[in-house]
Design an enzyme around this catalytic site. Structure first.
Site, PDB file in Angstrom:
ATOM      1  CG  ASP A 143      -0.265  -0.110   2.568  1.00 28.15           C
ATOM      2  OD1 ASP A 143       0.977  -0.194   2.619  1.00 28.15           O
ATOM      3  OD2 ASP A 143      -0.981  -0.121   3.596  1.00 28.15           O
ATOM      4  CD  GLU A 144       5.518   1.139   3.141  1.00 31.82           C
ATOM      5  OE1 GLU A 144       6.512   1.775   2.745  1.00 31.82           O
ATOM      6  OE2 GLU A 144       5.541   0.364   4.097  1.00 31.82           O
ATOM      7  CE1 TYR A 172       9.695  -2.461   0.286  1.00 29.94           C
ATOM      8  CE2 TYR A 172       8.062  -1.062   1.344  1.00 29.94           C
ATOM      9  CZ  TYR A 172       8.426  -2.278   0.801  1.00 29.94           C
ATOM     10  OH  TYR A 172       7.522  -3.302   0.762  1.00 29.94           O
ATOM     11  CE  LYS A 176       7.096  -4.330  -3.393  1.00 33.74           C
ATOM     12  NZ  LYS A 176       7.457  -5.756  -3.706  1.00 33.74           N
TER      13      LYS A 176
HETATM   14  P1  NAD Z   1      11.141 -10.309   3.816  1.00 34.50           P
HETATM   15  O1  NAD Z   1      12.233  -9.303   3.837  1.00 34.50           O
HETATM   16  O2  NAD Z   1      10.758 -11.017   5.068  1.00 34.50           O
HETATM   17  O3  NAD Z   1      11.470 -11.450   2.740  1.00 34.50           O
HETATM   18  C1  NAD Z   1      12.025 -11.177   1.484  1.00 34.50           C
HETATM   19  C2  NAD Z   1      12.589 -12.478   0.925  1.00 34.50           C
HETATM   20  O4  NAD Z   1      13.125 -12.195  -0.390  1.00 34.50           O
HETATM   21  C3  NAD Z   1      13.744 -13.040   1.743  1.00 34.50           C
HETATM   22  O5  NAD Z   1      13.572 -14.434   1.922  1.00 34.50           O
HETATM   23  C4  NAD Z   1      14.975 -12.748   0.914  1.00 34.50           C
HETATM   24  O6  NAD Z   1      16.016 -13.694   1.084  1.00 34.50           O
HETATM   25  C5  NAD Z   1      14.408 -12.779  -0.495  1.00 34.50           C
HETATM   26  N1  NAD Z   1      15.189 -11.996  -1.459  1.00 34.50           N
HETATM   27  C6  NAD Z   1      15.645 -10.724  -1.324  1.00 34.50           C
HETATM   28  N2  NAD Z   1      16.348 -10.350  -2.408  1.00 34.50           N
HETATM   29  C7  NAD Z   1      16.327 -11.409  -3.258  1.00 34.50           C
HETATM   30  C8  NAD Z   1      16.860 -11.637  -4.547  1.00 34.50           C
HETATM   31  N3  NAD Z   1      17.573 -10.685  -5.194  1.00 34.50           N
HETATM   32  N4  NAD Z   1      16.650 -12.837  -5.138  1.00 34.50           N
HETATM   33  C9  NAD Z   1      15.933 -13.803  -4.502  1.00 34.50           C
HETATM   34  N5  NAD Z   1      15.412 -13.649  -3.270  1.00 34.50           N
HETATM   35  C10 NAD Z   1      15.602 -12.461  -2.655  1.00 34.50           C
HETATM   36  O7  NAD Z   1       9.909  -9.529   3.187  1.00 34.50           O
HETATM   37  P2  NAD Z   1       8.353  -9.717   3.439  1.00 34.50           P
HETATM   38  O8  NAD Z   1       7.933  -8.847   4.541  1.00 34.50           O
HETATM   39  O9  NAD Z   1       8.031 -11.142   3.453  1.00 34.50           O
HETATM   40  O10 NAD Z   1       7.796  -9.066   2.089  1.00 34.50           O
HETATM   41  C11 NAD Z   1       7.636  -9.875   0.935  1.00 34.50           C
HETATM   42  C12 NAD Z   1       6.973  -9.055  -0.154  1.00 34.50           C
HETATM   43  O11 NAD Z   1       5.740  -8.549   0.304  1.00 34.50           O
HETATM   44  C13 NAD Z   1       7.780  -7.842  -0.583  1.00 34.50           C
HETATM   45  O12 NAD Z   1       7.637  -7.697  -1.981  1.00 34.50           O
HETATM   46  C14 NAD Z   1       7.128  -6.689   0.144  1.00 34.50           C
HETATM   47  O13 NAD Z   1       7.276  -5.506  -0.574  1.00 34.50           O
HETATM   48  C15 NAD Z   1       5.687  -7.141   0.149  1.00 34.50           C
HETATM   49  N6  NAD Z   1       4.847  -6.622   1.246  1.00 34.50           N
HETATM   50  C16 NAD Z   1       5.172  -6.861   2.547  1.00 34.50           C
HETATM   51  C17 NAD Z   1       4.334  -6.395   3.561  1.00 34.50           C
HETATM   52  C18 NAD Z   1       4.644  -6.644   5.015  1.00 34.50           C
HETATM   53  O14 NAD Z   1       3.921  -6.170   5.874  1.00 34.50           O
HETATM   54  N7  NAD Z   1       5.687  -7.381   5.359  1.00 34.50           N
HETATM   55  C19 NAD Z   1       3.177  -5.678   3.232  1.00 34.50           C
HETATM   56  C20 NAD Z   1       2.878  -5.465   1.890  1.00 34.50           C
HETATM   57  C21 NAD Z   1       3.710  -5.942   0.905  1.00 34.50           C
HETATM   58  O1  TDX Z   2      11.292   0.094  16.134  1.00 39.03           O
HETATM   59  C1  TDX Z   2      10.377   0.614  15.475  1.00 39.03           C
HETATM   60  N1  TDX Z   2       9.609   1.573  16.038  1.00 39.03           N
HETATM   61  C2  TDX Z   2       8.589   2.187  15.378  1.00 39.03           C
HETATM   62  O2  TDX Z   2       7.907   3.052  15.945  1.00 39.03           O
HETATM   63  C3  TDX Z   2      10.094   0.207  14.120  1.00 39.03           C
HETATM   64  C4  TDX Z   2      10.935  -0.851  13.450  1.00 39.03           C
HETATM   65  C5  TDX Z   2       9.055   0.834  13.464  1.00 39.03           C
HETATM   66  N2  TDX Z   2       8.324   1.798  14.069  1.00 39.03           N
HETATM   67  C6  TDX Z   2       7.174   2.374  13.349  1.00 39.03           C
HETATM   68  C7  TDX Z   2       7.421   2.839  11.941  1.00 39.03           C
HETATM   69  C8  TDX Z   2       6.074   2.607  11.277  1.00 39.03           C
HETATM   70  O3  TDX Z   2       5.209   3.699  11.530  1.00 39.03           O
HETATM   71  O4  TDX Z   2       6.222   1.307  13.222  1.00 39.03           O
HETATM   72  C9  TDX Z   2       5.536   1.373  11.969  1.00 39.03           C
HETATM   73  C10 TDX Z   2       5.737   0.091  11.205  1.00 39.03           C
HETATM   74  O5  TDX Z   2       7.099   0.042  10.818  1.00 39.03           O
HETATM   75  P1  TDX Z   2       7.703  -1.192   9.978  1.00 39.03           P
HETATM   76  O6  TDX Z   2       7.432  -2.462  10.684  1.00 39.03           O
HETATM   77  O7  TDX Z   2       9.104  -0.858   9.620  1.00 39.03           O
HETATM   78  O8  TDX Z   2       6.739  -1.206   8.693  1.00 39.03           O
HETATM   79  P2  TDX Z   2       6.409  -0.133   7.552  1.00 39.03           P
HETATM   80  O9  TDX Z   2       7.494   0.844   7.369  1.00 39.03           O
HETATM   81  O10 TDX Z   2       5.026   0.387   7.827  1.00 39.03           O
HETATM   82  O11 TDX Z   2       6.370  -1.105   6.248  1.00 39.03           O
HETATM   83  C11 TDX Z   2       5.809  -2.430   6.351  1.00 39.03           C
HETATM   84  O12 TDX Z   2       4.545  -2.508   5.747  1.00 39.03           O
HETATM   85  C12 TDX Z   2       4.502  -2.370   4.349  1.00 39.03           C
HETATM   86  C13 TDX Z   2       6.732  -3.460   5.706  1.00 39.03           C
HETATM   87  O13 TDX Z   2       7.990  -3.416   6.320  1.00 39.03           O
HETATM   88  C14 TDX Z   2       6.853  -3.246   4.233  1.00 39.03           C
HETATM   89  O14 TDX Z   2       7.643  -4.260   3.634  1.00 39.03           O
HETATM   90  C15 TDX Z   2       5.478  -3.282   3.644  1.00 39.03           C
HETATM   91  O15 TDX Z   2       5.539  -2.945   2.282  1.00 39.03           O
END
Ligand code: NAD
Ligand code: TDX
Length: 356
Positions: A143-144, A172, A176
């Site tokens: 959503d970012e 970031y 995306k």
């Molecule tokens: P994560 O960082 O936990 O996992 C990313 C994975 O990708 C890891 O296993 C890493 O080893 C692998 N990776 C990184 N670079 C690579 C490369 N060049 N080749 C092959 N593998 C590679 O991330 P996540 O939180 O699981 O997010 C996964 C996807 O979901 C991302 O595209 C992120 O933008 C999206 N996303 C995450 C969230 C969230 O809240 N975590 C929300 C919305 C969207």
């Molecule tokens: O120590 C912390 N203290 C704090 O206040 C950290 C690590 C974060 N924060 C705040 C920053 C944000 O407002 O918490 C909120 C969430 O932070 P993150 O967990 O870093 O997430 P965010 O930046 O919102 O992005 C996440 O959601 C969208 C994922 O990391 C992304 O990969 C995804 O796309």
């Protein structure tokens, strides 16, 4: 909570049977791979993951024999076009689900280059491979890409929709957003059958300790204080990772080519509120935290309108009680110290260098 603990909604029957899941050893990807393998006995999954600091092979361990036999793990980089081609051919892949990315905002602020390399160039390599092999392509985004919403009460009803303008504000989210643009262009120009999901903040098991919720839980469990950036009033729209998996499954199998679907579960809370629940779950006082340096450019509020996904594909979140889901997540980190302990010191050292 693991996959088998929850009641399954009516899920789409598989349309694709040989999936390539990139980033399948990360947080969302490994949850998705488990979700698929444990529910659909006629689906095979090849995971391609570079095992960066964020990926762990053991995130996919512990599957039963029958389930594990349908998983093929490949340690490699999505930017390696020859490797990607070889896998697509060898495993007769019929759809790519692209989770791999550099995913942490704070890392991107202090070192954006890997985000451009993996998120933009990596997506390009996969799109080209999908084009060569005429494959279905599902892109995982965030959503970012829509930037942020204001925090004042008069705009509280505003939410992102599929029509919201792209306005990424961080390195970031800009990376995306760029990858989303490539995916859309490959559909329009080459007719590649793509879909995109843009999801809000996920929580649940296997999330790296750099992220907000696991960081606070593990700070407390290691005798540190919880650390809130800035005012703590920034709002995120939380969704349980398993609900995200189900939504991606529906879009992969029943979504319309060329379409974007937003995923969210009406989980808006500010960071202070979330931290308050974590402190309560761990038996701490509500003020047992410290405020630290804010994130530069810190997005204020994200909020998702998932109406299209619900009305078109009938998806509904199953984890509707955030407090319950969060308490289960706290419990998972409490009982899986061996999973996160090795990452904790380095993560905190990096945060300390940033004054966070
Ligand atoms: P994560 O960082 O936990 O996992 C990313 C994975 O990708 C890891 O296993 C890493 O080893 C692998 N990776 C990184 N670079 C690579 C490369 N060049 N080749 C092959 N593998 C590679 O991330 P996540 O939180 O699981 O997010 C996964 C996807 O979901 C991302 O595209 C992120 O933008 C999206 N996303 C995450 C969230 C969230 O809240 N975590 C929300 C919305 C969207
Ligand atoms: O120590 C912390 N203290 C704090 O206040 C950290 C690590 C974060 N924060 C705040 C920053 C944000 O407002 O918490 C909120 C969430 O932070 P993150 O967990 O870093 O997430 P965010 O930046 O919102 O992005 C996440 O959601 C969208 C994922 O990391 C992304 O990969 C995804 O796309």
């Amino acid at each position: 909570m693991n996959a088998s603990d929850s009641i399954d909604p009516e899920l789409a029957t598989p349309r694709y049977h040989h999936l390539l899941v990139t980033g399948g050893a990360g947080f969302l990807g490994s949850n998705f791979v488990r979700f698929v393998l444990t529910r659909f006995p006629d689906v095979r999954v090849t995971v391609l993951d570079a095992l960066t600091y964020a990926g762990k092979r053991e995130n996919l361990a512990g599957l039963t024999d029958g389930t594990a036999a349908r998983l093929h793990f490949v340690h490699g980089d999505i930017r390696d076009a020859a490797l990607v081609d070889a896998l697509l051919e060898r495993d007769r892949i019929d759809a790519i689900v692209h989770y791999a990315a550099e995913s942490h905002n704070d890392n991107a602020i202090y070192g954006p280059e890997p985000f451009i390399d993996t998120n933009v160039k990596g997506t390009f390599v996969l799109l080209e491979a999908a084009r060569r092999y005429h494959l279905r392509f599902h892109h995982i985004s965030t959503d970012e890409v829509y930037g942020d919403l204001p925090l004042d009460a008069s705009t509280a009803r505003e939410r992102f929709t599929e029509e919201s303008p792209y306005r990424p504000s961080s390195p970031y989210s800009a990376s995306k957003a760029s990858s989303d643009m490539l995916v859309r262009a490959w559909h329009r120009t080459y007719g590649l059958p793509v879909t995109i999901t843009n999801c809000s903040n996920n929580y649940g098991p296997y999330q790296h300790v750099e992220k907000f919720i696991p960081r606070q839980i593990t700070n407390i469990l290691t005798g540190r204080r919880a650390k809130l950036y800035g005012t703590g009033l920034n709002v995120r729209d939380w969704i349980h990772v398993e609900d995200q998996c189900a939504a991606v499954w529906e879009v992969l199998n029943r979504g319309r080519a060329g379409e974007t679907y937003l995923i969210g579960a009406d989980g808006e809370r500010n960071n202070r509120e979330v931290l308050g629940e974590i402190l309560r779950a761990l038996g701490r006082e509500p003020d047992d935290y410290e405020t630290v340096a804010d994130r530069p450019g810190h997005d204020r509020r994200y909020a998702i309108d998932a109406g299209k996904l619900m009305s078109e594909l009938g998806w509904r979140p199953q984890h509707r009680d955030f407090s319950e889901g969060l308490a289960a997540t706290v419990e998972w980190y409490r009982t899986h110290e061996e999973w996160w302990r090795g990452d904790k010191e380095a993560t905190e050292a990096a945060a300390a260098r940033r004054g966070q």
